[in-house]
Scaffold this active site. Sequence first.
Site, PDB file in Angstrom:
ATOM      1  N   ALA A   1      -5.949   5.313   5.558  1.00 48.29           N
ATOM      2  CA  ALA A   1      -6.773   6.343   6.198  1.00 48.29           C
ATOM      3  C   ALA A   1      -7.966   6.738   5.330  1.00 48.29           C
ATOM      4  O   ALA A   1      -8.453   7.875   5.417  1.00 48.29           O
ATOM      5  CB  ALA A   1      -5.931   7.576   6.544  1.00 48.29           C
TER       6      ALA A   1
ATOM      7  N   GLU B   1       0.503  -1.754   4.585  1.00 44.98           N
ATOM      8  CA  GLU B   1       0.895  -0.341   4.642  1.00 44.98           C
ATOM      9  C   GLU B   1       2.374  -0.210   5.003  1.00 44.98           C
ATOM     10  O   GLU B   1       3.144   0.365   4.244  1.00 44.98           O
ATOM     11  CB  GLU B   1       0.026   0.424   5.648  1.00 44.98           C
ATOM     12  CG  GLU B   1       0.416   1.903   5.722  1.00 44.98           C
ATOM     13  CD  GLU B   1      -0.532   2.745   6.562  1.00 44.98           C
ATOM     14  OE1 GLU B   1      -1.630   2.280   6.896  1.00 44.98           O
ATOM     15  OE2 GLU B   1      -0.171   3.887   6.884  1.00 44.98           O
TER      16      GLU B   1
ATOM     17  N   GLN C   1       0.825  -1.203   0.000  1.00 41.29           N
ATOM     18  CA  GLN C   1       0.000   0.000   0.000  1.00 41.29           C
ATOM     19  C   GLN C   1       0.860   1.254   0.000  1.00 41.29           C
ATOM     20  O   GLN C   1       0.341   2.356  -0.029  1.00 41.29           O
ATOM     21  CB  GLN C   1      -0.900   0.025   1.250  1.00 41.29           C
ATOM     22  CG  GLN C   1      -1.974  -1.032   1.274  1.00 41.29           C
ATOM     23  CD  GLN C   1      -2.673  -1.117   2.615  1.00 41.29           C
ATOM     24  OE1 GLN C   1      -2.604  -2.120   3.302  1.00 41.29           O
ATOM     25  NE2 GLN C   1      -3.360  -0.055   3.018  1.00 41.29           N
TER      26      GLN C   1
ATOM     27  N   PHE D   1      -7.860   1.728  11.873  1.00 42.36           N
ATOM     28  CA  PHE D   1      -6.614   2.260  12.439  1.00 42.36           C
ATOM     29  C   PHE D   1      -6.761   2.663  13.902  1.00 42.36           C
ATOM     30  O   PHE D   1      -6.411   3.769  14.295  1.00 42.36           O
ATOM     31  CB  PHE D   1      -6.203   3.472  11.582  1.00 42.36           C
ATOM     32  CG  PHE D   1      -4.734   3.783  11.582  1.00 42.36           C
ATOM     33  CD1 PHE D   1      -3.822   2.972  10.933  1.00 42.36           C
ATOM     34  CD2 PHE D   1      -4.255   4.922  12.218  1.00 42.36           C
ATOM     35  CE1 PHE D   1      -2.468   3.279  10.916  1.00 42.36           C
ATOM     36  CE2 PHE D   1      -2.894   5.249  12.205  1.00 42.36           C
ATOM     37  CZ  PHE D   1      -1.999   4.418  11.556  1.00 42.36           C
TER      38      PHE D   1
ATOM     39  N   GLU E   1     -12.752   3.075   5.470  1.00 39.39           N
ATOM     40  CA  GLU E   1     -12.787   2.610   6.850  1.00 39.39           C
ATOM     41  C   GLU E   1     -14.106   2.814   7.590  1.00 39.39           C
ATOM     42  O   GLU E   1     -14.520   1.933   8.344  1.00 39.39           O
ATOM     43  CB  GLU E   1     -11.670   3.312   7.652  1.00 39.39           C
ATOM     44  CG  GLU E   1     -10.279   2.938   7.206  1.00 39.39           C
ATOM     45  CD  GLU E   1      -9.242   3.903   7.752  1.00 39.39           C
ATOM     46  OE1 GLU E   1      -9.225   5.070   7.319  1.00 39.39           O
ATOM     47  OE2 GLU E   1      -8.460   3.506   8.623  1.00 39.39           O
TER      48      GLU E   1
ATOM     49  N   ARG F   1      -7.707  -1.324   8.658  1.00 38.44           N
ATOM     50  CA  ARG F   1      -8.972  -0.620   8.420  1.00 38.44           C
ATOM     51  C   ARG F   1      -9.610  -0.073   9.707  1.00 38.44           C
ATOM     52  O   ARG F   1     -10.090  -0.836  10.543  1.00 38.44           O
ATOM     53  CB  ARG F   1      -9.925  -1.594   7.754  1.00 38.44           C
ATOM     54  CG  ARG F   1     -11.017  -0.956   6.941  1.00 38.44           C
ATOM     55  CD  ARG F   1     -11.799  -2.049   6.244  1.00 38.44           C
ATOM     56  NE  ARG F   1     -12.550  -1.543   5.112  1.00 38.44           N
ATOM     57  CZ  ARG F   1     -13.142  -2.323   4.219  1.00 38.44           C
ATOM     58  NH1 ARG F   1     -13.072  -3.623   4.328  1.00 38.44           N
ATOM     59  NH2 ARG F   1     -13.821  -1.800   3.220  1.00 38.44           N
TER      60      ARG F   1
ATOM     61  N   ARG G   1      -5.630   7.483  17.293  1.00 37.89           N
ATOM     62  CA  ARG G   1      -6.919   7.430  16.600  1.00 37.89           C
ATOM     63  C   ARG G   1      -7.972   6.725  17.454  1.00 37.89           C
ATOM     64  O   ARG G   1      -9.150   7.085  17.427  1.00 37.89           O
ATOM     65  CB  ARG G   1      -6.795   6.777  15.225  1.00 37.89           C
ATOM     66  CG  ARG G   1      -8.064   6.900  14.381  1.00 37.89           C
ATOM     67  CD  ARG G   1      -7.864   6.498  12.927  1.00 37.89           C
ATOM     68  NE  ARG G   1      -7.323   7.570  12.111  1.00 37.89           N
ATOM     69  CZ  ARG G   1      -8.063   8.451  11.422  1.00 37.89           C
ATOM     70  NH1 ARG G   1      -9.389   8.374  11.440  1.00 37.89           N
ATOM     71  NH2 ARG G   1      -7.518   9.398  10.719  1.00 37.89           N
TER      72      ARG G   1
ATOM     73  N   PHE H   1      -6.042  -3.861   3.389  1.00 37.13           N
ATOM     74  CA  PHE H   1      -6.741  -3.605   4.658  1.00 37.13           C
ATOM     75  C   PHE H   1      -5.837  -2.996   5.724  1.00 37.13           C
ATOM     76  O   PHE H   1      -6.177  -3.017   6.903  1.00 37.13           O
ATOM     77  CB  PHE H   1      -7.401  -4.887   5.197  1.00 37.13           C
ATOM     78  CG  PHE H   1      -8.138  -5.677   4.150  1.00 37.13           C
ATOM     79  CD1 PHE H   1      -9.259  -5.138   3.523  1.00 37.13           C
ATOM     80  CD2 PHE H   1      -7.706  -6.939   3.765  1.00 37.13           C
ATOM     81  CE1 PHE H   1      -9.928  -5.842   2.540  1.00 37.13           C
ATOM     82  CE2 PHE H   1      -8.378  -7.651   2.781  1.00 37.13           C
ATOM     83  CZ  PHE H   1      -9.490  -7.097   2.167  1.00 37.13           C
TER      84      PHE H   1
END
Lengths: 481, 788
Positions: free
Chosen positions: B530, B251, B216, B363, B733, B361, B329, B247
């Site tokens: 994100a 990342e 990603q 986060f 998300e 997903r 988050r 997902f």
Amino acid sequence: MIRFLINNDVVELNEARADLTLLQFIREHRKKTGTKEGCAAGDCGACTVVLVEPASSDNATKLNYRTVNSCITLMSAVHGKQLLFVEHLSDGKHLHPVQQALVDYHGSQCGFCTPGFVMSMFALYHSNTKPNRDDVLHALSGNLCRCTGYRPIIDATLAVCEQTPDDQFTARQDTTLATLLSLSSEKPSGTGNIFTPTSREELKALIQAHPDAQLVAGSTDLSLQFTQQLKDVQTLISVSHIDALKQCTKNEHSLIIGAAVPLNDAAPLLLNAFPQVAELVTRFASLPIRNQATIGGNVANASPIGDMPPLLLALNAILHLDNGDSIRTIPITQFFKGYRETTLAKGEWISAIEIPFSTPNQSLAAYKISKRFEDDISAVCAVFNVTLVNGKVEAITSGFGGVAAVPSTCEALENVLKGKQFASKECLTLGKQVLVDAFSPIDDVRATAEYRKTVLANLWHRFWLENQIVNQIETRVVQHA
Amino acid sequence: MRKLIDAPNPLEKSDKLGVVHVSRKHESATRQVQGCANYVDDVTEPQGTLYAAVGVSECASGTIESINLDAVRQSEGVVDVVTIDDVPGHKDIGPVFEGDPLLADGEIKFFGQPVFAVLATSVNLARQAALKGKVEVSETKPILSAEAAHQQKTFVRPLHRFGQHADRVESTFKNAQHQAHGTLSIGGQEHMYLEGQVSLAIPDEEDRMKIYTSSQHPSEVQKLVAEVLDVKLHRVMVDMRRMGGGFGGKETQAAQWACIAALLASRNQCAVKLRLPRFTDMHVTGKRHPFENEFDVAFDETGKIEATRMTINGICGHSPDLSDAIVDRAMFHADNGYFLGDSDIVGHRLQTNMVSHTAYRGFGGPQGMIMAEAMIDKIARAIGSDPLSVRKRNLYGPTTGSFTPYGMKVEHNLLPDMIAELEETAQYWQRREAIAAFNRESPVIKKGLALTPVKFGISFTAKHLNQAGALVHIYTDGSIQVNHGGTEMGQGLHTKIGQIAANEFGLDLDMIEVTATRTDKVPNTSPTAASSGTDLNGKAVQNACITLKARLAECFAKSLGLEDRAGDVLFINEHVVLDEHKITFTELVQKAYFARVSLSSSGFYKTPKLQYNRDTGEGRPFFYFAYGVSMSEVSVDTLTGEYTVDKVNVIHDVGNSLNPAIDIGQIEGAFIQGMGWLTTEDLKWNEAGKLISENMATYKIPAIGDTPKEFNVKLFGRKNAEDSIYHSKAVGEPPFMLAISVWCALKDAISSLSGYTVDPQLDTPATPERVLKAVAAIQQSDCRGGAI
């Protein structure tokens, strides 16, 4: 040598490692990359392909389309069959109807599971059965999708399977049928270190010549030794080409299922005789696994979490054990000795499983508890078979999985409840007490020992409720036909 | 070029469908269904490609005493073996903070940590050889729980804390009519992308390297490969056409495999592919963070929240990875859609001897948001009110408050309207009554119902990541190639980007080709994460298109002698129009080519209005909020704990949808994935710290039969009040958290056994075993229900 069709081309395979999987053959040897590897263990369905063979039930005038997980299918399994994978479906630039439906219904996102879904939809499309939603769920139970949430795939499948099959494969049906019949009339001779005997005598001779060889039928469990544990295999003997092991017969007293009959082939007979076990049969792995896995293999494996042994224990099944010279029969209750250990003698194999029919005063139920309904391994499997005379318990046979090192029975249930009025509260509470203490299960990834014990007792509770003549109440969140 | 291809017949196409705000099929759909959409493992391998595998640790914690790789080297087919000592450049590939050695560097940090890598002539031989390493470790006692991490004060990052009027929280609690306390253990989640981690590294001239990777974040892979190989970034090119699911799991954690492949490729000057088998993938890559959270809430007799104290404990594993931002988050979403009164939110980043947990997903958002819903349920049971009434009572608004615990004003709050609509259309109150009636008559099966909202902040909380670039080329046949920094993992990003470009130029989609993401086309990109892929890259592409349109318009106006009218030129229906003058797009492109006008442009975008001060815990970390509401009905078997999700109704806010079919696909998919997280997906580690749910046989994601029989998803259809791309909203998300309604519905069903007086303790995932435990807790506590 193994001969089969890849789409319309006859392919002969002379040399191949015994552990070569169909998926490796397709991706690495044939360099066709549409079929994907998601797990290499038969759990995700990304590698689903279709094997086509003459339908045995229709005097071989029709073709049967079956899904298998190519990642755990060995090459010997495709002898005499037509292998179709995702690249074969579209006709020139025209998408196959199942492919078009998936596009139209927005049924692909990342697309990695898509070829597998396409093949499962394709096999269902060719079943020409106008499936309902439940049928679709069962047909696609072996395909995992992590993106879509499945709704568009269900809708696409329902829509496309409304149609009568009309594609290049139906158009070529006669030619394909003729080719397959000629291919399968030839005996396979194995490839390298996998042997494919076609008779009892050959099997006996091979076992004698290769005493360390492993027997393999559907390979749905054995293959994991190669794909997951990365073990090297020396020699395999496939029992899937021996006609005698693939027969199902019935007599007045019992059903006799050949040990190498795939579960799905045995299912109609089994369910006809024992409609109460539909849940267990449906939840016995996914459709592609059931297309390959055999009852004989599930028994011979002697795994404590196999789903057939508990059923066969409760039904007092008889095993036919063959050594090539003589066949002996033993009750399955005497078969399991220890963890993955059986009374099978050296050089002996299971040739058939004989299941006595129920009597009208027997109540039978087979329960499976797992985290997920589809394609999961039992945390607990429980089968109760109770004979009542005048409302009183006359006999109880039972079978349990996931509660001990071997598939087990619980004689105490009969000892304690014999003579009790089934409808009595006593019968409920005593049964629960017996079961809660009957086994010493372990904690593992699927469940804790505590849960297993509680659920076992509660399944007796469920059985007791479900078999009351008056005051029936709802006890299930999922109904199985 | 001497001569251009013939321009198409300028006959106007009639009634061409619009290209945005309509359901166009996924750009790869026809290739995916035919099996000709290529993933990294499907790319034709260069001659002489060799295959890598990793050898891993068999304990969770300790110091490496020795690594004996003789047997590995002697294993059939083995060509090369490397350890951390063979890395020429940076040894640490931590994405934000140090802590992630490419291969174990002296210490073992978790069970299954890669210690060495082996290169062999086939995939199987490499994997078999990797089993033969002997790693001697002087073991230390691993830290495997939140409790142990707190006790031993092991954190990957310092805590963060914020709140509104935090100084008066204590006095508000003292004066409040009611108080409640709750804890929740929240399970992690395996990404279970169907395509596992894979990279192919191909050495190019001298020290150059080309990487195909399922990532990603191609730019980060480029940077880390360059650092590991000790070359400049411009020597490394990363190509990423599509992933088989990401997902969040690709990342940061795709980079390690690319770096190892590149290291081996560089040493041996041959192409190297590293594809992890599923069981290795599950051991060596991080998951959604498990959390152990706690709350105290003060409220009045109507259920209105007056003060909230919350402790968020993210179990991060052995290294920081992205955990700082993830726990942040979680804290940012501990309010969900509710005004928390005076608040004090603290978030800890616990270090354990586990694989380093990573983006997934939501986060951290889901693990914070579920606390808000747990709190509401608790309040409702305490005051004997329906949870929906308590939810509505506490939404941000004039009767409660408008500022989040981190001081951001909630504007354009859609939840009151959305809840009202769902309550009405899905008949919440009628079904509530029907369920009560059913439960009275049904001793074993109990039904439950819940309606929960979602408010999710859109933007990277690391401000600098909120930027994107694009590169758009127009060719002389009028066809257009679009590049941008986002990656396609199935979410339909390329489809939406294609729609945006087509819409800008007034063309049909078949004139637009969105190509693989490549670090040599658009540099220094942010991860596709994100939910920001379309927001950021869509705007960047639009800006590139605007630049090109201006050049073309100028060329057209000039050719008409109307230089000052360039601003009035329109691009519609494959034509370019100025008043009564009209030319086909392709003709104008060719005219522009001959007039020596550049037909290529980059584009850039950065999100406005963002500022968050981490020192004061105040600011606006999000450009806007995306909203959703969902209502779930479940049936629970109180004898076994098994349950089904029978009926789900969703209304979700995507602003002006760019592509309704794709948005609905995201919503449904996210819902089911969220449901899996909360129900069947059960990560288990043994006492040695080894993951034992290590394959698809033991870790169960939702299967097709888990799809709710009735599953109705509707888009809310109000445009984004902020200036996002065509006033759409991000969708990746937010809908994941709609599944919290399933968890609340399960609790509702269980609570029915107590006449709705007890709020059941139901840690997640709510497996049948946990459900049965919650049922038993109520039955044993002498409430109603119990024996049948």
